[in-house]
Design a protein around this motif. Structure first.
Motif, PDB file in Angstrom:
ATOM      1  N   ASP A  37      39.484  35.192  35.926  1.00 19.70           N
ATOM      2  CA  ASP A  37      40.259  35.228  34.674  1.00 19.70           C
ATOM      3  C   ASP A  37      40.323  33.854  34.003  1.00 19.70           C
ATOM      4  N   ASP A  38      39.897  32.812  34.687  1.00 21.92           N
ATOM      5  CA  ASP A  38      39.888  31.444  34.151  1.00 21.92           C
ATOM      6  C   ASP A  38      41.190  31.087  33.421  1.00 21.92           C
ATOM      7  N   GLY A  39      42.311  31.361  34.082  1.00 20.28           N
ATOM      8  CA  GLY A  39      43.600  30.947  33.515  1.00 20.28           C
ATOM      9  C   GLY A  39      44.296  31.994  32.656  1.00 20.28           C
ATOM     10  N   GLU A  40      43.589  33.063  32.285  1.00 23.91           N
ATOM     11  CA  GLU A  40      44.256  34.163  31.575  1.00 23.91           C
ATOM     12  C   GLU A  40      45.100  34.931  32.604  1.00 23.91           C
ATOM     13  N   PRO A  41      46.075  35.744  32.129  1.00 20.70           N
ATOM     14  CA  PRO A  41      46.883  36.516  33.086  1.00 20.70           C
ATOM     15  C   PRO A  41      45.995  37.370  34.000  1.00 20.70           C
ATOM     16  N   SER A  42      46.442  37.560  35.242  1.00 25.75           N
ATOM     17  CA  SER A  42      45.651  38.242  36.262  1.00 25.75           C
ATOM     18  C   SER A  42      45.115  39.590  35.784  1.00 25.75           C
ATOM     19  N   ASN A  43      43.820  39.802  35.971  1.00 31.30           N
ATOM     20  CA  ASN A  43      43.116  41.054  35.637  1.00 31.30           C
ATOM     21  C   ASN A  43      43.073  41.390  34.148  1.00 31.30           C
ATOM     22  N   SER A  44      43.359  40.413  33.287  1.00 33.95           N
ATOM     23  CA  SER A  44      43.358  40.696  31.839  1.00 33.95           C
ATOM     24  C   SER A  44      42.051  40.295  31.169  1.00 33.95           C
ATOM     25  N   ALA A  45      41.153  39.591  31.913  1.00 31.26           N
ATOM     26  CA  ALA A  45      39.978  39.019  31.263  1.00 31.26           C
ATOM     27  C   ALA A  45      38.690  39.295  32.045  1.00 31.26           C
ATOM     28  N   GLY A  46      38.597  38.721  33.252  1.00 34.03           N
ATOM     29  CA  GLY A  46      37.377  38.876  34.047  1.00 34.03           C
ATOM     30  C   GLY A  46      37.100  40.316  34.434  1.00 34.03           C
ATOM     31  N   LYS A  47      38.152  41.010  34.879  1.00 32.48           N
ATOM     32  CA  LYS A  47      37.969  42.382  35.349  1.00 32.48           C
ATOM     33  C   LYS A  47      37.510  43.317  34.222  1.00 32.48           C
ATOM     34  N   PRO A  48      38.092  43.217  33.017  1.00 28.40           N
ATOM     35  CA  PRO A  48      37.592  44.065  31.924  1.00 28.40           C
ATOM     36  C   PRO A  48      36.105  43.835  31.607  1.00 28.40           C
ATOM     37  N   ILE A  49      35.655  42.564  31.704  1.00 28.38           N
ATOM     38  CA  ILE A  49      34.231  42.277  31.458  1.00 28.38           C
ATOM     39  C   ILE A  49      33.395  42.937  32.555  1.00 28.38           C
ATOM     40  N   LEU A  50      33.816  42.758  33.807  1.00 33.60           N
ATOM     41  CA  LEU A  50      33.095  43.349  34.937  1.00 33.60           C
ATOM     42  C   LEU A  50      33.062  44.877  34.813  1.00 33.60           C
ATOM     43  N   SER A  51      34.165  45.461  34.356  1.00 37.33           N
ATOM     44  CA  SER A  51      34.224  46.922  34.179  1.00 37.33           C
ATOM     45  C   SER A  51      33.183  47.415  33.178  1.00 37.33           C
ATOM     46  N   VAL A  52      32.941  46.626  32.127  1.00 37.32           N
ATOM     47  CA  VAL A  52      31.916  46.997  31.138  1.00 37.32           C
ATOM     48  C   VAL A  52      30.534  46.967  31.804  1.00 37.32           C
ATOM     49  N   LEU A  53      30.268  45.925  32.599  1.00 34.49           N
ATOM     50  CA  LEU A  53      28.979  45.829  33.306  1.00 34.49           C
ATOM     51  C   LEU A  53      28.804  47.012  34.264  1.00 34.49           C
ATOM     52  N   GLN A  54      29.886  47.358  34.967  1.00 33.26           N
ATOM     53  CA  GLN A  54      29.823  48.493  35.908  1.00 33.26           C
ATOM     54  C   GLN A  54      29.606  49.799  35.146  1.00 33.26           C
ATOM     55  N   GLY A  55      30.335  49.965  34.048  1.00 31.51           N
ATOM     56  CA  GLY A  55      30.247  51.198  33.257  1.00 31.51           C
ATOM     57  C   GLY A  55      28.850  51.425  32.701  1.00 31.51           C
ATOM     58  N   ARG A  56      28.179  50.335  32.365  1.00 38.02           N
ATOM     59  CA  ARG A  56      26.804  50.448  31.839  1.00 38.02           C
ATOM     60  C   ARG A  56      25.751  50.355  32.938  1.00 38.02           C
TER      61      ARG A  56
END
Length: 199
Positions: free
Chosen positions: A72-91
């Motif tokens: 998340d590089d300093g953003e609130p937990s699971n608000s940034a990195g995880k959503p990006i990873l979810s897009v990669l997983q979804g595609r």
């Protein structure tokens, strides 16, 4: 475990940018082959945008074992990195690294707003890249005496696998072959040269 014959990845680097309530988001995507390449791309973007509020990375790499990573590089937990990873997983994309750069615009977006913004950045960036299907490749070198080089070349050409030949004291073939065909090809080369081949 036999690996699937093909996988989806991106062909080229791409970027996409937009602004939400004053915050600027820029997504960057890069095709990578290894975890080291993914980490190097993250470092490159972080250095290039070192004045940004956040540089949020996520990647999926066909390593052994398969590796997924997000921060998340300093953003609130699971608000940034995880959503990006979810897009990669979804595609179902692999060997791909995405970094989303954010310049804070003064207005808090809230957790939901951040998730939407980082997801959109990932989607827009992937839309800007060319998604391609790739076959996992195995690379190997085969060294033979000149007497056997015609046999080896003939087999490689008949199998329609890309190779380069280097003629020195011996003939060295650099071969790239789909993983599922590799063992059979190696067996065929050994048999045809009566094992007079260094792999």
């Amino acid at each position: 475990m036999s690996e699937p014959d093909t996988y989806l990845t991106v062909q080229n680097r791409a970027t996409a940018a937009f602004t939400v309530q004053g915050s600027e988001f820029t997504g960057h995507v890069e095709p990578v082959e290894t975890i080291d390449e993914a980490e190097a791309f993250v470092d490159e973007i972080t250095a290039e945008y070192d004045d940004a509020t956040h540089n949020v990375p996520a990647y999926r790499v066909r390593a052994d074992p398969f590796r997924e990573y997000a921060s998340d590089d300093g953003e609130p937990s699971n608000s940034a990195g995880k959503p990006i990873l979810s897009v990669l997983q979804g595609r179902e994309l692999e060997n791909v690294c995405v970094v989303v750069t954010r310049y804070f615009g003064g207005t808090e977006l809230g957790i939901g707003g951040l998730i939407r913004a980082y997801s959109k950045a990932a989607k827009d960036t992937l839309d800007a890249a060319d998604v391609i299907e790739k076959r996992p490749q195995k690379r190997f070198t085969a060294a033979v005496e000149y007497d056997d080089s015609g046999t080896v070349r003939g087999i490689l050409e008949s199998e329609d696998v890309p190779f380069e030949a280097e003629y020195g004291e011996r003939v060295v073939f650099e071969v790239s072959v789909p993983v599922r065909k590799a063992d059979a090809l190696i067996d065929r080369l050994r048999s045809a040269t009566r094992d007079r081949i260094d792999l």
